[in-house]
Design a protein around this motif. Structure first.
Motif, PDB file in Angstrom:
ATOM      1  N   LYS A 169       8.569  17.886  64.726  1.00  0.00           N
ATOM      2  CA  LYS A 169       8.716  18.212  66.142  1.00  0.00           C
ATOM      3  C   LYS A 169       8.949  16.944  66.964  1.00  0.00           C
ATOM      4  O   LYS A 169       9.802  16.906  67.853  1.00  0.00           O
ATOM      5  N   GLN A 170       8.200  15.888  66.650  1.00  0.00           N
ATOM      6  CA  GLN A 170       8.363  14.617  67.352  1.00  0.00           C
ATOM      7  C   GLN A 170       9.704  13.972  66.997  1.00  0.00           C
ATOM      8  O   GLN A 170      10.375  13.418  67.867  1.00  0.00           O
ATOM      9  N   ALA A 171      10.084  14.038  65.735  1.00  0.00           N
ATOM     10  CA  ALA A 171      11.370  13.478  65.307  1.00  0.00           C
ATOM     11  C   ALA A 171      12.515  14.190  66.023  1.00  0.00           C
ATOM     12  O   ALA A 171      13.473  13.545  66.468  1.00  0.00           O
ATOM     13  N   ALA A 172      12.416  15.506  66.147  1.00  0.00           N
ATOM     14  CA  ALA A 172      13.453  16.269  66.841  1.00  0.00           C
ATOM     15  C   ALA A 172      13.543  15.838  68.303  1.00  0.00           C
ATOM     16  O   ALA A 172      14.638  15.669  68.846  1.00  0.00           O
ATOM     17  N   LYS A 173      12.401  15.608  68.927  1.00  0.00           N
ATOM     18  CA  LYS A 173      12.382  15.160  70.322  1.00  0.00           C
ATOM     19  C   LYS A 173      13.074  13.801  70.456  1.00  0.00           C
ATOM     20  O   LYS A 173      13.892  13.607  71.357  1.00  0.00           O
ATOM     21  N   VAL A 174      12.761  12.895  69.556  1.00  0.00           N
ATOM     22  CA  VAL A 174      13.356  11.555  69.583  1.00  0.00           C
ATOM     23  C   VAL A 174      14.875  11.623  69.440  1.00  0.00           C
ATOM     24  O   VAL A 174      15.612  10.923  70.135  1.00  0.00           O
ATOM     25  N   LEU A 175      15.342  12.488  68.550  1.00  0.00           N
ATOM     26  CA  LEU A 175      16.779  12.583  68.285  1.00  0.00           C
ATOM     27  C   LEU A 175      17.504  13.510  69.252  1.00  0.00           C
ATOM     28  O   LEU A 175      18.736  13.543  69.269  1.00  0.00           O
ATOM     29  N   GLY A 176      16.752  14.280  70.031  1.00  0.00           N
ATOM     30  CA  GLY A 176      17.375  15.196  70.985  1.00  0.00           C
ATOM     31  C   GLY A 176      17.997  16.405  70.332  1.00  0.00           C
ATOM     32  O   GLY A 176      19.018  16.915  70.797  1.00  0.00           O
ATOM     33  N   VAL A 177      17.383  16.855  69.226  1.00  0.00           N
ATOM     34  CA  VAL A 177      17.856  18.049  68.529  1.00  0.00           C
ATOM     35  C   VAL A 177      16.685  19.015  68.368  1.00  0.00           C
ATOM     36  O   VAL A 177      15.538  18.672  68.642  1.00  0.00           O
TER      37      VAL A 177
END
Length: 90
Positions: A34-42
């Motif tokens: 979830k955090q990785a998705a936020k960082v990448l904007g996906v």
């Protein structure tokens, strides 16, 4: 694919820390999808598709059902995909 300069990766790590509300010296080595998705904007589902298809070869850690991403891998991924104009190959 080129290896981005260490300074670029460190700058991106600082941006990741800020975006996830961590102090740089307290940034965890691994973050949830979830955090990785936020960082990448996906979306999280997009990351799941990338994992299953190997589309972008973004490394992840999987133990059972748990999926985590190394902050250093996210920073390097973002640095490798940063281009100056549309004619550059990412």
């Amino acid at each position: 694919m080129h290896t981005p300069p260490k300074e670029t990766i460190e700058r991106i790590k600082e941006e990741i820390a800020k975006q996830l509300s961590y102090a740089l010296d307290n940034l965890p080595a691994l973050v949830e999808d979830k955090q990785a998705a936020k960082v990448l904007g996906v979306k999280q589902n997009t990351l799941a598709v990338w994992r299953s298809t190997g589309r972008y070869r973004l490394p992840f850690v999987k133990v059972g059902r748990m999926v985590r991403y190394r902050v250093s891998d996210l920073a390097e991924f973002m640095a490798r995909r940063t281009v100056g104009h549309t004619g550059e190959i990412a």
